[in-house]
Design a protein around this motif. Sequence first.
Motif, mmCIF file in Angstrom:
data_model
loop_
_atom_site.group_PDB
_atom_site.id
_atom_site.type_symbol
_atom_site.label_atom_id
_atom_site.label_comp_id
_atom_site.label_asym_id
_atom_site.label_seq_id
_atom_site.Cartn_x
_atom_site.Cartn_y
_atom_site.Cartn_z
ATOM 1 N N LEU A 1 0.898 -1.187 0.008
ATOM 2 C CA LEU A 1 -0.012 0.190 0.159
ATOM 3 C C LEU A 1 1.048 1.306 0.019
ATOM 4 O O LEU A 1 0.474 2.218 -0.657
ATOM 5 C CB LEU A 1 -0.929 -0.018 1.309
ATOM 6 C CG LEU A 1 -1.769 1.409 1.322
ATOM 7 C CD1 LEU A 1 -2.695 1.437 0.301
ATOM 8 C CD2 LEU A 1 -2.732 0.994 2.728
ATOM 9 N N GLY A 2 1.835 1.153 0.771
ATOM 10 C CA GLY A 2 2.926 2.336 0.777
ATOM 11 C C GLY A 2 3.305 2.511 -0.761
ATOM 12 O O GLY A 2 3.652 3.805 -0.920
ATOM 13 N N ILE A 3 3.601 1.667 -1.589
ATOM 14 C CA ILE A 3 4.202 1.661 -2.614
ATOM 15 C C ILE A 3 3.076 2.503 -3.764
ATOM 16 O O ILE A 3 3.341 3.217 -4.517
ATOM 17 C CB ILE A 3 4.599 0.620 -3.443
ATOM 18 C CG1 ILE A 3 6.086 -0.009 -2.520
ATOM 19 C CG2 ILE A 3 4.759 0.567 -4.992
ATOM 20 C CD1 ILE A 3 6.593 -1.240 -3.042
ATOM 21 N N ALA A 4 1.919 2.011 -3.543
ATOM 22 C CA ALA A 4 0.632 2.524 -4.149
ATOM 23 C C ALA A 4 0.584 4.008 -3.913
ATOM 24 O O ALA A 4 0.231 4.725 -4.901
ATOM 25 C CB ALA A 4 -0.678 1.687 -3.651
ATOM 26 N N VAL A 5 0.646 4.525 -2.711
ATOM 27 C CA VAL A 5 0.845 5.988 -2.257
ATOM 28 C C VAL A 5 2.008 6.569 -3.078
ATOM 29 O O VAL A 5 1.605 7.570 -3.542
ATOM 30 C CB VAL A 5 0.822 5.993 -0.911
ATOM 31 C CG1 VAL A 5 1.243 7.513 -0.424
ATOM 32 C CG2 VAL A 5 -0.325 5.623 -0.007
ATOM 33 N N ALA A 6 3.091 5.652 -3.102
ATOM 34 C CA ALA A 6 4.101 6.422 -3.984
ATOM 35 C C ALA A 6 4.147 6.707 -5.361
ATOM 36 O O ALA A 6 4.614 7.396 -6.025
ATOM 37 C CB ALA A 6 5.429 5.549 -3.565
ATOM 38 N N LEU A 7 2.966 5.784 -5.947
ATOM 39 C CA LEU A 7 2.692 5.770 -7.203
ATOM 40 C C LEU A 7 1.511 6.712 -7.718
ATOM 41 O O LEU A 7 1.536 6.863 -8.881
ATOM 42 C CB LEU A 7 2.642 4.327 -7.699
ATOM 43 C CG LEU A 7 3.509 3.383 -7.567
ATOM 44 C CD1 LEU A 7 3.030 1.840 -7.938
ATOM 45 C CD2 LEU A 7 4.748 3.681 -8.640
ATOM 46 N N ILE A 8 1.083 7.338 -6.801
ATOM 47 C CA ILE A 8 -0.211 8.064 -6.854
ATOM 48 C C ILE A 8 -0.110 9.315 -7.900
ATOM 49 O O ILE A 8 -0.950 9.622 -8.541
ATOM 50 C CB ILE A 8 -0.868 8.507 -5.556
ATOM 51 C CG1 ILE A 8 -2.492 8.853 -5.807
ATOM 52 C CG2 ILE A 8 -0.200 9.625 -5.275
ATOM 53 C CD1 ILE A 8 -3.106 7.846 -5.936
ATOM 54 N N HIS A 9 0.950 10.025 -7.867
ATOM 55 C CA HIS A 9 1.257 11.168 -8.712
ATOM 56 C C HIS A 9 1.918 10.598 -10.039
ATOM 57 O O HIS A 9 2.612 11.511 -10.906
ATOM 58 C CB HIS A 9 1.871 12.241 -8.046
ATOM 59 C CG HIS A 9 3.367 11.631 -7.632
ATOM 60 N ND1 HIS A 9 3.480 10.896 -6.693
ATOM 61 C CD2 HIS A 9 4.660 12.132 -7.795
ATOM 62 C CE1 HIS A 9 4.839 10.655 -6.218
ATOM 63 N NE2 HIS A 9 5.365 11.415 -6.725
ATOM 64 N N ASP A 10 2.165 9.403 -10.319
ATOM 65 C CA ASP A 10 2.647 8.803 -11.551
ATOM 66 C C ASP A 10 4.172 9.255 -11.913
ATOM 67 O O ASP A 10 4.500 9.833 -12.692
ATOM 68 C CB ASP A 10 1.932 9.142 -12.672
ATOM 69 C CG ASP A 10 2.415 8.584 -14.143
ATOM 70 O OD1 ASP A 10 2.851 7.392 -13.828
ATOM 71 O OD2 ASP A 10 2.159 8.763 -15.134
ATOM 72 N N PRO A 11 4.960 9.072 -10.619
ATOM 73 C CA PRO A 11 6.608 9.535 -10.962
ATOM 74 C C PRO A 11 7.119 8.595 -11.951
ATOM 75 O O PRO A 11 6.804 7.466 -12.075
ATOM 76 C CB PRO A 11 7.009 9.100 -9.369
ATOM 77 C CG PRO A 11 6.325 7.795 -9.056
ATOM 78 C CD PRO A 11 4.743 7.978 -9.565
ATOM 79 N N ARG A 12 8.544 9.390 -12.113
ATOM 80 C CA ARG A 12 9.458 8.493 -13.240
ATOM 81 C C ARG A 12 10.298 7.686 -12.364
ATOM 82 O O ARG A 12 10.565 6.697 -12.996
ATOM 83 C CB ARG A 12 9.965 9.733 -13.965
ATOM 84 C CG ARG A 12 9.118 10.527 -14.920
ATOM 85 C CD ARG A 12 10.033 11.417 -15.870
ATOM 86 N NE ARG A 12 11.367 10.965 -16.321
ATOM 87 C CZ ARG A 12 12.257 11.569 -16.993
ATOM 88 N NH1 ARG A 12 12.141 12.979 -16.797
ATOM 89 N NH2 ARG A 12 13.618 11.234 -17.231
ATOM 90 N N LEU A 13 10.596 8.118 -11.222
ATOM 91 C CA LEU A 13 11.581 7.497 -10.315
ATOM 92 C C LEU A 13 10.916 7.035 -9.044
ATOM 93 O O LEU A 13 10.148 7.811 -8.451
ATOM 94 C CB LEU A 13 12.869 8.264 -10.166
ATOM 95 C CG LEU A 13 13.818 7.948 -9.174
ATOM 96 C CD1 LEU A 13 14.387 6.470 -9.611
ATOM 97 C CD2 LEU A 13 15.016 8.927 -9.063
ATOM 98 N N VAL A 14 11.159 5.636 -8.603
ATOM 99 C CA VAL A 14 10.667 5.108 -7.408
ATOM 100 C C VAL A 14 11.863 4.550 -6.536
ATOM 101 O O VAL A 14 12.700 3.973 -7.141
ATOM 102 C CB VAL A 14 9.735 3.967 -7.694
ATOM 103 C CG1 VAL A 14 9.203 3.280 -6.436
ATOM 104 C CG2 VAL A 14 8.500 4.495 -8.726
ATOM 105 N N ILE A 15 11.989 5.368 -5.312
ATOM 106 C CA ILE A 15 12.944 4.663 -4.438
ATOM 107 C C ILE A 15 12.542 3.997 -3.413
ATOM 108 O O ILE A 15 11.440 4.549 -2.645
ATOM 109 C CB ILE A 15 13.670 6.020 -4.086
ATOM 110 C CG1 ILE A 15 14.243 6.912 -5.141
ATOM 111 C CG2 ILE A 15 14.839 5.794 -2.893
ATOM 112 C CD1 ILE A 15 14.855 8.122 -4.800
#
Length: 311
Positions: free
Chosen positions: A142-156
Motif C-alpha cells: 500500500l505504501g508503494i501504491a501511495v508512492a505511485l499516486i502521482h505517476d512518478p518517473r523514479l521510484v526509490i
Amino acid sequence: MGAVIEVKNLVKAFGDLLAVDDLSFTVYEGDVYGFLGQNGAGKSTTIRMLLSLIRPDSGNITLLGKSLLTKRHAILRQIGAVIERPDLYKYLSAYENLSIFARMSGIKPVNRSLMDQLEQVGLAERAHSRVETYSQGMKQRLGIAVALIHDPRLVILDEPTNGLDPQGIADMRNLIIGLSRNLKKTVLVSSHLLSEIEQIATRMIIIDKGKKIVEGNVDELFHPGNNRVHLEVAEQEKAWQLLSESRWGQNLEREDNAQLALQMPPEDVPLLVQFLVKNEISILSVRKANTLEDYFLSLTAGKQHVAAFTN
C-alpha cells in the motif's frame, strides 16, 4: 538511455562518523538499480540525501537531468519513495488512504484510478479493509501504491523487504519487477540481501563503510564464466608490479588481507600461474571464488559480513 540519477563525490559525516565517503554512481532510465550493502553501510543516508531530507557535506546530485540543489521542488514531484515503513492511517481503509494521499498530491481522486492503483499492488480485493488488519507485506505494498499516486518517473525503495515473511518478500519482488516491466518506472531499491538484489536488479552498486566497492550490470558481475582468483605469493610487491604491466593488469586488485585478486575466465588461471613461475614469483596459494557469498566477501571488509549479506 539517459541518466535518471547522477551522484558525484558525495560526502556526509555525522560528527566523527563518515557515513558516506566520496560516493559516485549513475542510475539510467529503465534500470532496476540495486543499492547493496550491509546494515550501516550508508545506504539510507544516501537515499535521504537523494530525497533532500538531509544535506550532503559536499558532492553533487543530479536527478532527472536537474540539479537537486537548484530544482528541488520540480524534481521531487517526479519521485515516489517509501523509506522504511510507510506512514499510513491505520484506522482507515486502503482506498481511503489512497484517496487522502491523492488529494495531498493535488490530484482529484477518481474511483477507477484508485482501484487501478490498488490492483497494481495486489490489494484490490482488500480495498475497503482497514489498514490495521493488514499484514506488514500488505502495508508495504500500500505504501508503494501511495508512492505511485502521482505517476512518478523514479521510484526509490529503502529496504522494502525488511520484516516480511517469505511470501511477503516474494510479493514485493514481483511488484518491483512489475514496476519496471509493466509501468516502465526507473527503480532504485536498497537491500542488505544479495539474493534479493540478484533476482530483481538489472544494475547494482555495492557500498561498504560509505564507499563504492563495485558498480555494474548484474549479469556481468555474477557471470558464471568469470572467476575471482585470490593469489598469495612470497614477493607481493614484485608480483604486483609484474601483473600491473601485464595483460591482467586491468583486473588486478589488492585485498585488505594483502593478498592479490584478479577477475578472469577459468581457462586463464593456468596461464597466470605459468606467467608468474616463468618470472620467478613463488606462489604460495591460488584460490578461485565464484559463489555469490565468496564474491561479496571478497569485496567487503571481512567474514563478519556473511550474515548481513546472506540471511
